[in-house]
Design a protein around this motif. Structure first.
Motif, PDB file in Angstrom:
ATOM      1  N   TRP B  62      -3.852 -12.028 -11.379  1.00 23.83           N
ATOM      2  CA  TRP B  62      -2.386 -11.926 -11.265  1.00 23.83           C
ATOM      3  C   TRP B  62      -1.837 -12.967 -10.279  1.00 23.83           C
ATOM      4  O   TRP B  62      -0.837 -13.637 -10.553  1.00 23.83           O
ATOM      5  N   LEU B  63      -2.540 -13.129  -9.131  1.00 26.81           N
ATOM      6  CA  LEU B  63      -2.091 -14.097  -8.120  1.00 26.81           C
ATOM      7  C   LEU B  63      -2.168 -15.525  -8.655  1.00 26.81           C
ATOM      8  O   LEU B  63      -1.289 -16.345  -8.394  1.00 26.81           O
ATOM      9  N   LEU B  64      -3.217 -15.815  -9.433  1.00 28.52           N
ATOM     10  CA  LEU B  64      -3.388 -17.176  -9.974  1.00 28.52           C
ATOM     11  C   LEU B  64      -2.376 -17.460 -11.093  1.00 28.52           C
ATOM     12  O   LEU B  64      -1.804 -18.548 -11.164  1.00 28.52           O
ATOM     13  N   GLU B  65      -2.176 -16.456 -11.958  1.00 27.69           N
ATOM     14  CA  GLU B  65      -1.309 -16.641 -13.133  1.00 27.69           C
ATOM     15  C   GLU B  65       0.178 -16.676 -12.768  1.00 27.69           C
ATOM     16  O   GLU B  65       0.954 -17.401 -13.371  1.00 27.69           O
ATOM     17  N   SER B  66       0.543 -15.833 -11.764  1.00 26.46           N
ATOM     18  CA  SER B  66       1.972 -15.684 -11.475  1.00 26.46           C
ATOM     19  C   SER B  66       2.508 -16.748 -10.512  1.00 26.46           C
ATOM     20  O   SER B  66       3.655 -16.695 -10.104  1.00 26.46           O
ATOM     21  N   GLN B  67       1.677 -17.684 -10.155  1.00 32.21           N
ATOM     22  CA  GLN B  67       2.052 -18.752  -9.212  1.00 32.21           C
ATOM     23  C   GLN B  67       2.672 -18.145  -7.955  1.00 32.21           C
ATOM     24  O   GLN B  67       3.880 -18.156  -7.748  1.00 32.21           O
ATOM     25  N   PHE B  68       1.799 -17.569  -7.160  1.00 31.79           N
ATOM     26  CA  PHE B  68       2.171 -16.862  -5.946  1.00 31.79           C
ATOM     27  C   PHE B  68       3.042 -17.743  -5.045  1.00 31.79           C
ATOM     28  O   PHE B  68       2.626 -18.816  -4.617  1.00 31.79           O
ATOM     29  N   THR B  69       4.283 -17.285  -4.807  1.00 29.54           N
ATOM     30  CA  THR B  69       5.220 -18.090  -4.005  1.00 29.54           C
ATOM     31  C   THR B  69       5.222 -17.678  -2.536  1.00 29.54           C
ATOM     32  O   THR B  69       5.693 -18.421  -1.681  1.00 29.54           O
ATOM     33  N   GLY B  70       4.716 -16.482  -2.282  1.00 26.64           N
ATOM     34  CA  GLY B  70       4.632 -16.016  -0.899  1.00 26.64           C
ATOM     35  C   GLY B  70       5.925 -15.431  -0.371  1.00 26.64           C
ATOM     36  O   GLY B  70       6.136 -15.407   0.849  1.00 26.64           O
ATOM     37  N   ASN B  71       6.798 -14.971  -1.281  1.00 22.33           N
ATOM     38  CA  ASN B  71       8.014 -14.320  -0.784  1.00 22.33           C
ATOM     39  C   ASN B  71       7.684 -12.906  -0.286  1.00 22.33           C
ATOM     40  O   ASN B  71       6.582 -12.391  -0.513  1.00 22.33           O
ATOM     41  N   PHE B  72       8.660 -12.279   0.386  1.00 20.18           N
ATOM     42  CA  PHE B  72       8.433 -10.996   1.060  1.00 20.18           C
ATOM     43  C   PHE B  72       7.886  -9.928   0.113  1.00 20.18           C
ATOM     44  O   PHE B  72       6.919  -9.223   0.437  1.00 20.18           O
ATOM     45  N   GLN B  73       8.498  -9.815  -1.068  1.00 22.31           N
ATOM     46  CA  GLN B  73       8.105  -8.788  -2.037  1.00 22.31           C
ATOM     47  C   GLN B  73       6.641  -8.955  -2.453  1.00 22.31           C
ATOM     48  O   GLN B  73       5.883  -7.986  -2.517  1.00 22.31           O
ATOM     49  N   GLU B  74       6.229 -10.213  -2.710  1.00 29.10           N
ATOM     50  CA  GLU B  74       4.849 -10.465  -3.142  1.00 29.10           C
ATOM     51  C   GLU B  74       3.857 -10.167  -2.017  1.00 29.10           C
ATOM     52  O   GLU B  74       2.791  -9.607  -2.264  1.00 29.10           O
ATOM     53  N   ILE B  75       4.239 -10.530  -0.783  1.00 28.02           N
ATOM     54  CA  ILE B  75       3.337 -10.288   0.354  1.00 28.02           C
ATOM     55  C   ILE B  75       3.137  -8.785   0.553  1.00 28.02           C
ATOM     56  O   ILE B  75       2.012  -8.319   0.758  1.00 28.02           O
ATOM     57  N   VAL B  76       4.245  -8.004   0.459  1.00 29.09           N
ATOM     58  CA  VAL B  76       4.152  -6.539   0.603  1.00 29.09           C
ATOM     59  C   VAL B  76       3.226  -5.955  -0.467  1.00 29.09           C
ATOM     60  O   VAL B  76       2.365  -5.114  -0.184  1.00 29.09           O
ATOM     61  N   MET B  77       3.381  -6.449  -1.703  1.00 29.75           N
ATOM     62  CA  MET B  77       2.544  -5.949  -2.803  1.00 29.75           C
ATOM     63  C   MET B  77       1.063  -6.242  -2.561  1.00 29.75           C
ATOM     64  O   MET B  77       0.204  -5.394  -2.810  1.00 29.75           O
ATOM     65  N   VAL B  78       0.787  -7.448  -2.075  1.00 30.69           N
ATOM     66  CA  VAL B  78      -0.614  -7.821  -1.812  1.00 30.69           C
ATOM     67  C   VAL B  78      -1.189  -6.958  -0.688  1.00 30.69           C
ATOM     68  O   VAL B  78      -2.334  -6.477  -0.774  1.00 30.69           O
ATOM     69  N   ILE B  79      -0.374  -6.707   0.370  1.00 28.34           N
ATOM     70  CA  ILE B  79      -0.853  -5.884   1.495  1.00 28.34           C
ATOM     71  C   ILE B  79      -1.181  -4.475   0.998  1.00 28.34           C
ATOM     72  O   ILE B  79      -2.244  -3.919   1.318  1.00 28.34           O
ATOM     73  N   ILE B  80      -0.269  -3.902   0.195  1.00 29.04           N
ATOM     74  CA  ILE B  80      -0.484  -2.542  -0.334  1.00 29.04           C
ATOM     75  C   ILE B  80      -1.738  -2.509  -1.211  1.00 29.04           C
ATOM     76  O   ILE B  80      -2.557  -1.601  -1.118  1.00 29.04           O
ATOM     77  N   LEU B  81      -1.885  -3.545  -2.025  1.00 28.21           N
ATOM     78  CA  LEU B  81      -3.050  -3.639  -2.909  1.00 28.21           C
ATOM     79  C   LEU B  81      -4.354  -3.626  -2.107  1.00 28.21           C
ATOM     80  O   LEU B  81      -5.301  -2.907  -2.436  1.00 28.21           O
ATOM     81  N   PHE B  82      -4.379  -4.398  -1.018  1.00 29.60           N
ATOM     82  CA  PHE B  82      -5.583  -4.456  -0.199  1.00 29.60           C
ATOM     83  C   PHE B  82      -5.807  -3.158   0.572  1.00 29.60           C
ATOM     84  O   PHE B  82      -6.948  -2.759   0.806  1.00 29.60           O
ATOM     85  N   LEU B  83      -4.707  -2.470   0.945  1.00 28.04           N
ATOM     86  CA  LEU B  83      -4.834  -1.155   1.589  1.00 28.04           C
ATOM     87  C   LEU B  83      -5.505  -0.168   0.644  1.00 28.04           C
ATOM     88  O   LEU B  83      -6.417   0.564   1.033  1.00 28.04           O
ATOM     89  N   VAL B  84      -5.034  -0.161  -0.605  1.00 26.71           N
ATOM     90  CA  VAL B  84      -5.588   0.761  -1.612  1.00 26.71           C
ATOM     91  C   VAL B  84      -7.057   0.424  -1.880  1.00 26.71           C
ATOM     92  O   VAL B  84      -7.914   1.313  -1.946  1.00 26.71           O
ATOM     93  N   LEU B  85      -7.343  -0.871  -1.985  1.00 24.84           N
ATOM     94  CA  LEU B  85      -8.738  -1.300  -2.202  1.00 24.84           C
ATOM     95  C   LEU B  85      -9.616  -0.907  -1.024  1.00 24.84           C
ATOM     96  O   LEU B  85     -10.727  -0.418  -1.207  1.00 24.84           O
ATOM     97  N   GLY B  86      -9.095  -1.111   0.178  1.00 26.26           N
ATOM     98  CA  GLY B  86      -9.832  -0.742   1.397  1.00 26.26           C
ATOM     99  C   GLY B  86     -10.135   0.739   1.406  1.00 26.26           C
ATOM    100  O   GLY B  86     -11.242   1.155   1.763  1.00 26.26           O
ATOM    101  N   PHE B  87      -9.166   1.535   0.973  1.00 26.90           N
ATOM    102  CA  PHE B  87      -9.346   2.988   0.916  1.00 26.90           C
ATOM    103  C   PHE B  87     -10.462   3.354  -0.069  1.00 26.90           C
ATOM    104  O   PHE B  87     -11.345   4.164   0.244  1.00 26.90           O
ATOM    105  N   ALA B  88     -10.415   2.722  -1.249  1.00 30.50           N
ATOM    106  CA  ALA B  88     -11.437   3.005  -2.277  1.00 30.50           C
ATOM    107  C   ALA B  88     -12.825   2.630  -1.765  1.00 30.50           C
ATOM    108  O   ALA B  88     -13.789   3.389  -1.949  1.00 30.50           O
TER     109      ALA B  88
END
Lengths: 62, 173
Positions: B62-88
């Motif tokens: 998703w990060l490669l395909e969507s051309q990650f721009t690094g705006n606030f919304q994308e950064i929050v989503m990535v942080i949440i994603l890594f939190l969930v992964l860390g939990f798993a």
């Protein structure tokens, strides 16, 4: 509900892990029981009472 | 037919007496069955790691395909994603540690914690979706943004519900 698990475990010289293995649960369950954060099922209470050779009422005080 | 040196026929009872070597050979099958039965309790741990790996791969694509721009919304989503992964991964590692201590990976407490966490997070999530429905009208969000926010919000709610249940415990009444 309070319980005497910690006191009885110390008296019998069991570690939390040893008691957990004797009654077939995880160590975390014994930690929760000793802290009073979990009320065990009747089955588990019976298993614990069997290990200490006491009745359920003598370990779990309502 | 004559029995081999390690297998003796008991004529009186009609049973076959098996010698130690033959018994050891026959035990090869039970040992194999035992090995499979040892894997069985690890099934859910393996599933957790496989799902975590799939989520990680999907996130990378998703990060490669969507051309990650690094705006606030994308950064929050990535942080949440890594939190969930860390939990798993944390849950998976805990299960492995339990297994190494010869404990069952699941017992009555862990099952009750998961049940309580699921019901609590579902209940709170209803309010999240209600809030999203309200704010989506006000802020004119796109449909995919609302769905993304809802799913990631549910994951965060589940994580905090689990921490809450672990901290406060489970008491009847």
């Amino acid at each position: 509900m309070v319980n005497r698990i910690k006191e009885l475990r110390a008296k019998h010289g069991f570690s939390q892990l040893e008691l957990a293995q004797k009654v077939g649960v995880r160590r975390e369950t014994i930690v929760f029981l000793e802290k009073g954060k979990y009320n065990p099922s009747l089955n588990l209470a019976h298993e614990i009472a069997k290990v200490f050779n006491l009745t359920i009422e003598e370990i779990f005080i309502f | 037919m004559r029995a081999g040196p390690d297998v003796r026929q008991d004529d009186r009872a009609g049973r076959t007496n098996i010698g130690p070597q033959k018994l050891a050979d026959l035990l090869e099958i039970p040992n194999f069955v035992l090995a499979i039965s040892n894997i069985y309790p690890m099934k859910r741990t393996i599933i957790i790691f496989v799902i975590a790996a799939l989520v990680l791969i999907s996130a990378a694509i998703w990060l490669l395909e969507s051309q990650f721009t690094g705006n606030f919304q994308e950064i929050v989503m990535v942080i949440i994603l890594f939190l969930v992964l860390g939990f798993a991964i944390f849950v998976g590692v805990q299960r492995l540690k339990s297994s190494n201590r010869n404990e069952s990976p699941e017992d009555e407490l862990s099952k009750k914690i998961m049940t309580k966490t699921s019901s609590l997070s579902y209940y709170i999530s209803l309010y999240l979706w209600l809030a999203l429905a309200y704010f989506s009208d006000k802020m004119e969000w796109e449909t995919h943004t609302i769905i993304n926010a809802g799913i990631l919000g549910m994951a965060i709610i589940f994580l905090f519900s689990w921490i809450g249940v672990k901290l406060f415990g489970l008491r009847n009444g």
